[in-house]
Design a protein around this motif. Structure first.
Motif, PDB file in Angstrom:
ATOM      1  N   ARG A 139      -0.521  -0.599  11.954  1.00  0.00           N
ATOM      2  CA  ARG A 139       0.284  -0.880  10.750  1.00  0.00           C
ATOM      3  C   ARG A 139       1.779  -0.949  11.014  1.00  0.00           C
ATOM      4  NH1 ARG A 139      -1.375  -0.666   5.606  1.00  0.00           N
ATOM      5  NH2 ARG A 139      -2.990  -1.907   6.550  1.00  0.00           N
TER       6      ARG A 139
ATOM      7  N   ARG B  45     -11.407  -7.306   5.787  1.00  0.00           N
ATOM      8  CA  ARG B  45     -11.299  -6.620   7.084  1.00  0.00           C
ATOM      9  C   ARG B  45     -12.591  -5.851   7.379  1.00  0.00           C
ATOM     10  NH1 ARG B  45      -6.241  -3.227   5.319  1.00  0.00           N
ATOM     11  NH2 ARG B  45      -7.725  -3.002   3.589  1.00  0.00           N
TER      12      ARG B  45
ATOM     13  N   MET C 135     -16.281   8.200   1.050  1.00  0.00           N
ATOM     14  CA  MET C 135     -15.086   7.804   1.808  1.00  0.00           C
ATOM     15  C   MET C 135     -15.319   6.439   2.458  1.00  0.00           C
ATOM     16  SD  MET C 135     -13.327  10.185   0.908  1.00  0.00           S
ATOM     17  CE  MET C 135     -11.781  10.144   1.763  1.00  0.00           C
ATOM     18  N   GLY C 136     -14.274   5.609   2.469  1.00  0.00           N
ATOM     19  CA  GLY C 136     -14.403   4.259   3.002  1.00  0.00           C
ATOM     20  C   GLY C 136     -14.869   3.252   1.976  1.00  0.00           C
ATOM     21  N   PHE C 137     -15.051   3.765   0.716  1.00  0.00           N
ATOM     22  CA  PHE C 137     -15.467   2.859  -0.371  1.00  0.00           C
ATOM     23  C   PHE C 137     -14.388   2.803  -1.444  1.00  0.00           C
ATOM     24  CE2 PHE C 137     -19.630   0.852  -1.040  1.00  0.00           C
ATOM     25  CZ  PHE C 137     -20.176   1.041   0.228  1.00  0.00           C
ATOM     26  N   GLY C 138     -14.253   1.690  -2.090  1.00  0.00           N
ATOM     27  CA  GLY C 138     -13.299   1.539  -3.185  1.00  0.00           C
ATOM     28  C   GLY C 138     -11.937   1.112  -2.681  1.00  0.00           C
TER      29      GLY C 138
ATOM     30  N   ARG D 193      -7.740   0.023  -4.387  1.00  0.00           N
ATOM     31  CA  ARG D 193      -6.899  -0.262  -5.538  1.00  0.00           C
ATOM     32  C   ARG D 193      -6.825  -1.760  -5.816  1.00  0.00           C
ATOM     33  NH1 ARG D 193      -2.626   2.378  -7.484  1.00  0.00           N
ATOM     34  NH2 ARG D 193      -4.078   4.113  -7.689  1.00  0.00           N
TER      35      ARG D 193
ATOM     36  N   PRO E 297      -6.126  11.475   3.059  1.00  0.00           N
ATOM     37  CA  PRO E 297      -7.525  11.010   3.112  1.00  0.00           C
ATOM     38  C   PRO E 297      -7.837   9.894   2.118  1.00  0.00           C
ATOM     39  CG  PRO E 297      -7.401  13.203   2.149  1.00  0.00           C
ATOM     40  CD  PRO E 297      -6.035  12.894   2.694  1.00  0.00           C
ATOM     41  N   LEU E 298      -6.977   9.710   1.114  1.00  0.00           N
ATOM     42  CA  LEU E 298      -7.230   8.590   0.191  1.00  0.00           C
ATOM     43  C   LEU E 298      -6.685   7.289   0.771  1.00  0.00           C
ATOM     44  CD1 LEU E 298      -6.515  10.067  -3.366  1.00  0.00           C
ATOM     45  CD2 LEU E 298      -8.660   9.987  -2.072  1.00  0.00           C
TER      46      LEU E 298
ATOM     47  N   ASN F  58       0.840  -1.200   0.000  1.00  0.00           N
ATOM     48  CA  ASN F  58       0.000   0.000   0.000  1.00  0.00           C
ATOM     49  C   ASN F  58       0.873   1.248   0.000  1.00  0.00           C
ATOM     50  OD1 ASN F  58       0.348   0.887   3.009  1.00  0.00           O
ATOM     51  ND2 ASN F  58       0.168  -1.327   2.960  1.00  0.00           N
TER      52      ASN F  58
ATOM     53  N   ASP G 227     -11.625   1.151   6.113  1.00  0.00           N
ATOM     54  CA  ASP G 227     -11.884   2.426   6.795  1.00  0.00           C
ATOM     55  C   ASP G 227     -13.361   2.726   6.978  1.00  0.00           C
ATOM     56  OD1 ASP G 227      -9.056   3.482   5.021  1.00  0.00           O
ATOM     57  OD2 ASP G 227      -9.194   3.315   7.208  1.00  0.00           O
TER      58      ASP G 227
HETATM   59  C1  SDX Z   1      -6.721   2.240   2.568  1.00  0.00           C
HETATM   60  O1  SDX Z   1      -3.750   0.103  -0.751  1.00  0.00           O
HETATM   61  C2  SDX Z   1      -4.119  -0.359   0.422  1.00  0.00           C
HETATM   62  O2  SDX Z   1      -3.956  -1.511   0.718  1.00  0.00           O
HETATM   63  C3  SDX Z   1      -4.722   0.669   1.386  1.00  0.00           C
HETATM   64  C4  SDX Z   1      -5.368   0.126   2.650  1.00  0.00           C
HETATM   65  C5  SDX Z   1      -4.320  -0.455   3.608  1.00  0.00           C
HETATM   66  O3  SDX Z   1      -4.712  -1.270   4.452  1.00  0.00           O
HETATM   67  O4  SDX Z   1      -3.159   0.007   3.577  1.00  0.00           O
HETATM   68  O5  SDX Z   1      -6.321  -0.849   2.339  1.00  0.00           O
HETATM   69  C6  SDX Z   1      -6.051   1.244   3.448  1.00  0.00           C
HETATM   70  O6  SDX Z   1      -6.119   3.230   2.212  1.00  0.00           O
HETATM   71  C7  SDX Z   1      -8.126   1.975   2.116  1.00  0.00           C
HETATM   72  C8  SDX Z   1      -8.662   3.068   1.123  1.00  0.00           C
HETATM   73  C9  SDX Z   1      -9.170   4.255   1.946  1.00  0.00           C
HETATM   74  N1  SDX Z   1      -9.530   5.386   1.023  1.00  0.00           N
HETATM   75  C10 SDX Z   1     -10.818   5.712   0.840  1.00  0.00           C
HETATM   76  O7  SDX Z   1     -11.776   5.122   1.322  1.00  0.00           O
HETATM   77  C11 SDX Z   1     -11.006   6.960  -0.029  1.00  0.00           C
HETATM   78  C12 SDX Z   1     -12.129   6.720  -1.062  1.00  0.00           C
HETATM   79  N2  SDX Z   1     -11.662   5.774  -2.056  1.00  0.00           N
HETATM   80  C13 SDX Z   1     -11.002   6.228  -3.207  1.00  0.00           C
HETATM   81  O8  SDX Z   1     -10.554   7.485  -3.294  1.00  0.00           O
HETATM   82  C14 SDX Z   1     -10.382   5.164  -4.095  1.00  0.00           C
HETATM   83  O9  SDX Z   1     -11.256   4.132  -4.163  1.00  0.00           O
HETATM   84  C15 SDX Z   1      -9.006   4.662  -3.684  1.00  0.00           C
HETATM   85  C16 SDX Z   1      -8.036   5.779  -3.470  1.00  0.00           C
HETATM   86  C17 SDX Z   1      -9.088   3.825  -2.452  1.00  0.00           C
HETATM   87  C18 SDX Z   1      -8.491   3.786  -4.824  1.00  0.00           C
HETATM   88  O10 SDX Z   1      -8.260   4.614  -5.906  1.00  0.00           O
HETATM   89  P1  SDX Z   1      -7.839   4.015  -7.339  1.00  0.00           P
HETATM   90  O11 SDX Z   1      -7.503   2.580  -7.256  1.00  0.00           O
HETATM   91  O12 SDX Z   1      -6.840   4.955  -7.925  1.00  0.00           O
HETATM   92  O13 SDX Z   1      -9.190   4.049  -8.137  1.00  0.00           O
HETATM   93  P2  SDX Z   1      -9.697   5.301  -9.001  1.00  0.00           P
HETATM   94  O14 SDX Z   1      -9.576   6.545  -8.166  1.00  0.00           O
HETATM   95  O15 SDX Z   1      -9.023   5.236 -10.324  1.00  0.00           O
HETATM   96  O16 SDX Z   1     -11.259   4.962  -9.158  1.00  0.00           O
HETATM   97  C19 SDX Z   1     -11.731   4.127 -10.212  1.00  0.00           C
HETATM   98  C20 SDX Z   1     -13.127   4.646 -10.518  1.00  0.00           C
HETATM   99  C21 SDX Z   1     -13.153   6.143 -10.825  1.00  0.00           C
HETATM  100  O17 SDX Z   1     -14.307   6.396 -11.611  1.00  0.00           O
HETATM  101  P3  SDX Z   1     -14.127   6.559 -13.256  1.00  0.00           P
HETATM  102  O18 SDX Z   1     -12.980   7.497 -13.486  1.00  0.00           O
HETATM  103  O19 SDX Z   1     -13.851   5.152 -13.746  1.00  0.00           O
HETATM  104  O20 SDX Z   1     -15.458   7.092 -13.723  1.00  0.00           O
HETATM  105  O21 SDX Z   1     -13.968   4.490  -9.356  1.00  0.00           O
HETATM  106  C22 SDX Z   1     -14.363   5.770  -8.886  1.00  0.00           C
HETATM  107  C23 SDX Z   1     -13.415   6.787  -9.485  1.00  0.00           C
HETATM  108  O22 SDX Z   1     -14.063   8.050  -9.602  1.00  0.00           O
HETATM  109  N3  SDX Z   1     -14.234   5.736  -7.408  1.00  0.00           N
HETATM  110  C24 SDX Z   1     -15.113   6.281  -6.583  1.00  0.00           C
HETATM  111  C25 SDX Z   1     -14.633   5.967  -5.296  1.00  0.00           C
HETATM  112  N4  SDX Z   1     -13.496   5.263  -5.394  1.00  0.00           N
HETATM  113  C26 SDX Z   1     -13.252   5.135  -6.713  1.00  0.00           C
HETATM  114  N5  SDX Z   1     -16.241   7.004  -6.788  1.00  0.00           N
HETATM  115  C27 SDX Z   1     -16.899   7.403  -5.681  1.00  0.00           C
HETATM  116  N6  SDX Z   1     -16.520   7.137  -4.410  1.00  0.00           N
HETATM  117  C28 SDX Z   1     -15.379   6.424  -4.183  1.00  0.00           C
HETATM  118  N7  SDX Z   1     -14.982   6.178  -2.938  1.00  0.00           N
END
Ligand code: SDX
Length: 430
Positions: free
Chosen positions: A390, A317, A304-307, A309, A263-264, A233, A365
């Motif tokens: 972590r 989890r 936030m908390g959704f999605g 990589r 925040p991401l 990560n 999250d």
């Molecule tokens: C952690 O990597 C890890 O292992 C991290 C982690 C760990 O234990 O270390 O698991 C902990 O960081 C969890 C993630 C916490 N972050 C969030 O909850 C923030 C909200 N999520 C996102 O910003 C996003 O999903 C990420 C940052 C987690 C992932 O980003 P990516 O892989 O770069 O995906 P992307 O931004 O390219 O999104 C792909 C598509 C996009 O839409 P399109 O361009 O295809 O139209 O999905 C959409 C994004 O807009 N999208 C979301 C979204 N997350 C992705 N749309 C709305 N809400 C969301 N949360």
């Protein structure tokens, strides 16, 4: 098995690229010689398709929602392991015997105090300082007391540094919290276990005795176990990257804390609660209206908390935490409207084509903050709690990096798309 190769043809030339074979999961197309042989590089922003290391620590199957540490399923570890037990597993590569675990706990226990000089360090911060800023800077500050253990090539020095970081991180975190509320610092106690000691430093006061609630201690242990490691990560890649320059372990962990704050990444657990609170406070907001905002390409708002990589399924989890949240809230006798909103949001998102097509599920999250909140932790401490969890993962990954013969200083290349060979224009002529 005969060595496998990938074939690449480009610009009239053919390249044969060897394969790095996995135990399970993705194989690696080895491009280590690509630039030398072709003069060109690959392009992969965020390294979403690139492996920077071979690792034996954590395996994730994002499609199936599988997470294993040293081959053990996260569900088994969360249900059975203490946090120091999983820290031992990550750092030493095996589950400890009872004697090994007792000795490990005794060793950690002997290093929980901060040097008294550090008190002035905390005093220098404004009360309003975010605890992640304090945690990051204090991690580097304590390294000044242990410069004899900074050599990254010395395994014994690593053990000395690692046990001090593991032991002192909860003390730093608790003192950062006490500083923010103007309360006296509570010293660590050797008669308490790792999690109980942290809770005592967080919530005790010199004026009265404080009994750690075993329900809360168990919940915090589960939360720390669930956060212990997560392969490459953002913050772990940062720890490995900083360590690849042969910076010491404290400096590398400090950089990891900074990356986690975003925040991401780990900062999302704080943002989830703030998002849910905004919805509860806004009489016009509904799960439907929030989902619509998250889908709107012109609205920077994200759910936030959704999605994730890697996870394109439910984060295992989050699944543990979702069921655990019900138990913890019932045990502490709290009915939290934010939890109801969270479940409504999850339901609406999981039924919505936008989220289904993009395989966006709740991540770790989404529910962790609701449990931290039920346990009376202030929202601004949530990412600090993630960092404590972590820490053993960061340190085990850093150690693996220093011991890997393939390790080189991290120095990615680029694709240059700017101007070239421009004539300098004297300032009077601009
Ligand atoms: C952690 O990597 C890890 O292992 C991290 C982690 C760990 O234990 O270390 O698991 C902990 O960081 C969890 C993630 C916490 N972050 C969030 O909850 C923030 C909200 N999520 C996102 O910003 C996003 O999903 C990420 C940052 C987690 C992932 O980003 P990516 O892989 O770069 O995906 P992307 O931004 O390219 O999104 C792909 C598509 C996009 O839409 P399109 O361009 O295809 O139209 O999905 C959409 C994004 O807009 N999208 C979301 C979204 N997350 C992705 N749309 C709305 N809400 C969301 N949360």
């Amino acid at each position: 098995m005969a060595e496998r190769h990938a074939q690449l043809s480009f610009d009239g030339k053919e390249y044969e690229l060897p394969i790095v074979e996995p135990t399970i999961g993705n194989a690696g197309i080895n491009i280590a010689k690509l630039r030398a042989t072709s003069g060109d590089v690959t392009y992969d922003p965020g390294f979403a398709n690139s492996a920077g290391a071979r690792s034996t620590i954590t395996y994730i199957d994002g499609a199936a929602g599988v997470l294993q540490h040293r081959g053990y399923a996260i569900e088994d570890l969360a249900a059975n392991a203490s946090f120091l037990e999983i820290a031992y597993l990550l750092l030493r590569g095996k589950l400890p015997t009872q004697t090994e675990l007792d000795d490990w706990a005794d060793e950690v226990r002997m290093h929980t105090l901060l040097n008294e000089e550090m008190k002035r360090f905390f005093d220098a911060f404004p009360k309003s300082a975010h605890p992640m800023a304090i945690l990051s800077s204090a991690t580097n500050a304590i390294s000044t007391f242990y410069e004899e253990y900074h050599d990254p090539t010395d395994a014994a020095a690593f053990d000395e540094s690692a046990v001090r970081l593991l032991a002192k991180m909860p003390t730093i975190a608790a003192w950062a919290y006490k500083k923010s509320i103007g309360m006296p610092y509570i010293y660590p106690r050797n008669d308490l276990n790792y999690v109980e000691n942290f809770l005592h430093m967080m919530f005790a006061a010199p004026t009265a005795s404080y009994e750690v609630d075993p329900v809360i201690a168990k919940a915090v242990n589960v939360l720390f176990v669930l956060h212990a490691d997560h392969e490459q990560n953002c913050s772990t890649a940062t720890v490995r990257g900083v360590g690849s320059s042969q910076a010491n372990l404290f400096a590398s962990v400090g950089a990891g804390i900074d990356a986690l704050w975003g925040p991401l990444h780990g900062g999302a657990n704080q943002r989830v609660i703030e998002m849910l609170q905004t919805i509860v406070d806004d009489p016009d907001a509904t799960a439907k209206s929030v989902i619509a905002r998250a889908k709107d390409p012109n609205d920077p708002f994200r759910l936030m908390g959704f999605g994730h990589r890697v996870y394109k399924n439910y984060d295992p989890r989050a699944r543990v935490l979702r069921s655990y949240a019900d138990d913890v809230l019932a045990a502490v006798g709290i009915k939290d409207p934010l939890f109801d909103i969270a479940k409504e949001l999850e339901q609406a998102a999981l039924e919505d084509d936008y989220f289904i097509e993009r395989k966006l599920f709740p991540n770790v999250d989404f529910y962790s903050g609701l449990i931290f909140r039920a346990l009376d932790f202030p929202t601004r401490m949530f990412t600090v709690l993630f960092a404590i969890g972590r820490l053993p993962g960061w340190m085990s990954q850093w150690k693996e990096m220093t011991e890997d013969p393939d390790t080189r200083i991290m120095r990615p290349r680029q694709i240059y798309v700017g101007d070239i060979n421009k004539a300098y224009v004297p300032i009077e002529d601009r």
